[in-house]
Scaffold this active site. Structure first.
Site, PDB file in Angstrom:
ATOM      1  N   CYS A  47      52.025  61.575 113.104  1.00 19.24           N
ATOM      2  CA  CYS A  47      52.568  60.228 113.298  1.00 19.24           C
ATOM      3  C   CYS A  47      53.904  60.295 114.011  1.00 19.24           C
ATOM      4  O   CYS A  47      54.934  60.604 113.394  1.00 19.24           O
ATOM      5  CB  CYS A  47      52.704  59.509 111.963  1.00 19.24           C
ATOM      6  SG  CYS A  47      53.300  57.810 112.123  1.00 19.24           S
ATOM      7  N   CYS A  97      56.403  57.676 112.726  1.00 18.17           N
ATOM      8  CA  CYS A  97      56.969  58.038 111.426  1.00 18.17           C
ATOM      9  C   CYS A  97      58.054  59.102 111.561  1.00 18.17           C
ATOM     10  O   CYS A  97      59.102  59.033 110.908  1.00 18.17           O
ATOM     11  CB  CYS A  97      55.874  58.564 110.499  1.00 18.17           C
ATOM     12  SG  CYS A  97      54.453  57.488 110.296  1.00 18.17           S
ATOM     13  N   ASP A  98      57.805  60.107 112.396  1.00 15.57           N
ATOM     14  CA  ASP A  98      58.628  61.313 112.376  1.00 15.57           C
ATOM     15  C   ASP A  98      59.415  61.595 113.658  1.00 15.57           C
ATOM     16  O   ASP A  98      60.338  62.411 113.653  1.00 15.57           O
ATOM     17  CB  ASP A  98      57.743  62.536 112.092  1.00 15.57           C
ATOM     18  CG  ASP A  98      57.028  62.433 110.757  1.00 15.57           C
ATOM     19  OD1 ASP A  98      57.560  61.750 109.859  1.00 15.57           O
ATOM     20  OD2 ASP A  98      55.950  63.016 110.607  1.00 15.57           O
TER      21      ASP A  98
END
Length: 354
Positions: free
Chosen positions: A175, A178-179
Site C-alpha cells: 500500500c 499507507c506507507d
C-alpha cells in the site's frame, strides 16, 4: 436470536460495532480465530492493520508520545500480545490502532467470539420480522440473527517468495498510500511490482517522495489503460523495467530491504536493482470464499452493493462494509466510514421490520 452480527475484525467491523452498540442493538462480532490456516491465507483477526507498523493518515493521531494513552486505553490482556510502544515513535502502529477501536466497541457493550464464519444460510424467504439469517462457525456453532454486516476485508496479493515474507513491513509493502510517505522511503529508490492501473497509480504516488521509482513488469507493454500508462512513461522519476520479474528480495535485519534481484522473461541475465522499498501492486483477494453463491459478487470477487450510497447487498438484511466491498479506495479511514454506514443501515432496517 441476535439483532445484529458483524463478521470481521478490522476498522470497518469495529466501527460498525461501536454504532450498533450505542444504538442498543447488542452486537455480536465474529472476529475470526488465530489459526495456522488463517495465517497462511492472510486472514488473521484484526485485518490488514495488524500487519501495518506505521499509520500516519488516520485522523486523531498527530505525532506525539502515545505510550500513556495506549497503556490506559487497551486492556492489559490484549496489550501483552502486542509489541511495546516505543516512546521514540511518534506515530500509531496498525495493531495499536485497531486494538483501540476494538476497545471502544467492547466498552459500549459489544460481545466478541473468536470463531470463523465458515458458512452462511440466507435461504429464509420471509420478508417480515420473523426472518432468520444463519451463520455456521468453523467449529460447527450456529448463530441466528436478524441482520448481518460482512466486514471480512481483503488480503493483498504478495509474491510467493520466502524473502518477501521476511521483509514485510521492513521495506516490503502492498500500500503506497499507507506507507509511501514514511521516512524509510523518502528520497530513496523504490520499486513497484505490477503493470496495471494500480501499479502506475502507486508509482505516481511514490514518485512524490522517492528519488526514483522503478516499475517492474513481466511484459514489454503495461497492462494499464493507455492514458495511465502514458503518465508513467512521461514521468521523469518513473523508470520501467521491461520483461523483468522479481526473483528475490535482498536486505538485512538492520536496514530492511536493500535491493531486489530481477529475472528476465526474455532470456536475459539476472540483474540486481538497488532499492529501499518494494511495493506489491498485483491485486487484492476479497475474503468472500464463504459467500460464494450466497450474495451477489462482482466479477473480481468483491461484494456487490446494488443500492447507490448504501451498504445493502443483494440479500435482504445483509450489509457489507470495508475492503470486502471496496475495490477502489481500500483505506482504514474509508473502511471505518463504511462500517458506520452499515450499522446505520442495519439499524434502520430493523426499525422498519418492527
Amino acid at each position: 436470536m441476535e439483532k445484529i452480527i458483524i463478521i470481521g475484525s478490522g476498522p470497518a467491523a469495529w466501527t460498525a460495532a461501536i454504532y450498533a452498540a450505542r444504538a442498543s442493538l447488542s452486537p455480536l462480532v465474529i472476529e475470526g480465530a488465530v489459526t495456522q490456516e488463517n495465517q497462511m491465507k492472510g486472514t488473521l483477526p484484526m485485518g490488514q492493520l495488524s500487519q501495518t507498523m506505521e499509520v500516519e493518515n488516520f485522523p486523531g493521531f498527530p505525532p506525539a508520545d502515545l505510550t500513556a494513552f495506549i497503556d490506559s486505553a487497551i486492556p492489559k490482556s490484549r496489550k501483552d500480545l502486542m509489541m511495546p510502544h516505543n516512546p521514540n515513535d511518534k506515530h500509531i502502529q496498525g495493531p495499536q490502532l485497531v486494538e483501540l477501536i476494538r476497545a471502544q466497541a467492547v466498552h459500549f457493550g459489544t460481545r466478541v467470539v473468536s470463531d470463523d464464519a465458515a458458512e452462511v444460510d440466507f435461504s429464509d424467504t420471509r420478508t417480515d420480522k420473523n426472518r432468520v439469517l444463519k451463520l455456521i462457525g468453523s467449529g460447527g456453532n450456529v448463530y441466528e440473527t436478524k441482520t448481518v454486516i460482512i466486514a471480512t476485508g481483503a488480503s493483498a496479493k504478495y509474491l510467493e517468495l520466502d524473502s518477501v515474507n521476511r521483509f514485510k513491513n521492513k521495506g516490503v509493502s502492498a500500500c503506497a498510500v499507507c506507507d509511501g510517505a514514511l521516512p524509510r522511503y523518502r528520497n530513496k529508490p523504490l520499486a513497484v511490482i505490477g503493470g496495471g492501473d494500480s501499479a502506475v497509480e502507486e508509482a505516481e504516488y511514490l514518485a512524490k517522495f522517492a528519488s526514483v521509482v522503478y516499475i517492474v513488469h513481466r511484459r514489454n507493454q503495461l497492462r494499464a489503460s493507455k492514458i495511465v500508462a502514458k503518465r508513467a512513461e512521461d514521468n521523469p522519476k518513473i523508470k520501467i523495467q521491461w520483461n523483468r520479474i522479481p526473483k528475490e528480495i535482498i536486505g538485512n535485519d538492520t536496514d530492511g530491504v536493500t535491493g531486489i534481484v530481477l529475472g528476465s522473461t526474455a532470456g536475459e541475465a539476472d540483474v540486481p536493482l538497488y532499492v529501499s522499498g518494494v511495493f506489491m501492486a498485483i491485486g487484492h483477494n476479497p475474503n468472500t470464499e464463504f459467500l460464494q453463491g450466497k450474495v451477489a459478487l462482482k466479477p473480481n470477487g468483491f461484494i456487490e452493493r446494488p443500492v447507490p450510497f448504501r451498504t445493502n447487498t443483494s440479500v435482504q438484511g445483509v450489509f457489507a462494509a470495508g475492503d470486502v466491498a471496496d475495490d477502489y479506495y481500500r483505506q482504514a479511514i474509508s473502511a471505518a466510514g463504511s462500517g458506520c454506514m452499515a450499522a446505520l443501515d442495519a439499524e434502520r432496517y430493523l426499525a422498519a421490520l418492527e
